[in-house]
Design an enzyme around this catalytic site. Structure first.
Site, mmCIF file in Angstrom:
data_model
loop_
_atom_site.group_PDB
_atom_site.id
_atom_site.type_symbol
_atom_site.label_atom_id
_atom_site.label_comp_id
_atom_site.label_asym_id
_atom_site.label_seq_id
_atom_site.Cartn_x
_atom_site.Cartn_y
_atom_site.Cartn_z
ATOM 1 N N CYS A 65 -1.355 -3.658 8.677
ATOM 2 C CA CYS A 65 -1.139 -2.351 9.314
ATOM 3 C C CYS A 65 -0.611 -2.556 10.738
ATOM 4 O O CYS A 65 0.282 -1.845 11.183
ATOM 5 C CB CYS A 65 -2.435 -1.544 9.350
ATOM 6 S SG CYS A 65 -3.428 -1.634 7.848
ATOM 7 N N CYS A 122 0.819 -1.215 0.000
ATOM 8 C CA CYS A 122 0.000 0.000 0.000
ATOM 9 C C CYS A 122 0.853 1.266 0.000
ATOM 10 O O CYS A 122 0.345 2.364 -0.178
ATOM 11 C CB CYS A 122 -0.910 0.001 1.229
ATOM 12 S SG CYS A 122 0.034 -0.057 2.752
HETATM 13 FE FE1 FES Z 1 -1.331 -0.516 4.346
HETATM 14 FE FE2 FES Z 1 -2.876 0.216 6.357
HETATM 15 S S1 FES Z 1 -3.485 -0.207 4.317
HETATM 16 S S2 FES Z 1 -0.719 0.117 6.311
#
Ligand code: FES
Length: 143
Positions: A107, A39
């Site tokens: 995360c 991400c």
């Molecule tokens: Fe990647 Fe939260 S979506 S750290």
């Protein structure tokens, strides 16, 4: 309206604890910057250590709400703990506390990784590593 985040995530997101940064070169500071390739989110956690105890801690996270909440919570959990106690903090405990859904598990993993790496950064500075810890570092590096 549908709530996408648990209220604890929103609380940390709206009132993040211990935001800031320390001088990375200071001898009593351990720093870790970790990122999630999937991400692109980036998390930095720094600890200030005295007599083997985390006396202060701060973070900066560029990322989703769950990453911000995970790092904010992690800073609350490490403060006042010994380095060994901090190493026991698991991403699954963070995820459970924040009720993170499966797609947000990574995360919380960032936060666990950041705590561990900050501790090792501190220990490397102080050359306090023993053999088993060197093995642990290699494990963390491969997370
Ligand atoms: Fe990647 Fe939260 S979506 S750290």
């Amino acid at each position: 309206t549908k709530r996408y985040y648990h209220e604890r995530v929103l609380d940390h997101y709206n009132n993040p604890r211990n935001i800031g940064s320390f001088d990375k070169k200071a001898i009593d500071v351990g720093t870790a910057t970790v990122g999630a390739p999937a991400c692109g989110d980036v998390m930095k956690i720094q600890i200030k250590v005295k007599d083997n105890i985390v006396v202060d801690v701060c973070f900066k996270t560029f990322g989703c709400g769950s990453a911000i909440a995970s790092s904010s919570l992690a800073t609350e959990w490490v403060k006042g703990k010994t380095l060994d106690e901090c190493l026991e903090i698991k991403n699954t405990d963070i995820a459970k506390h924040l009720s993170l859904p499966p797609v947000k598990m990574h995360c919380s993993m960032l936060a666990e990784q950041a705590i561990k790496r900050a501790i090792y950064d501190y220990k490397v500075k102080h050359e306090k590593l023993n053999n088993s810890e060197t093995t642990t570092i290699e494990t963390i590096a491969s997370l």
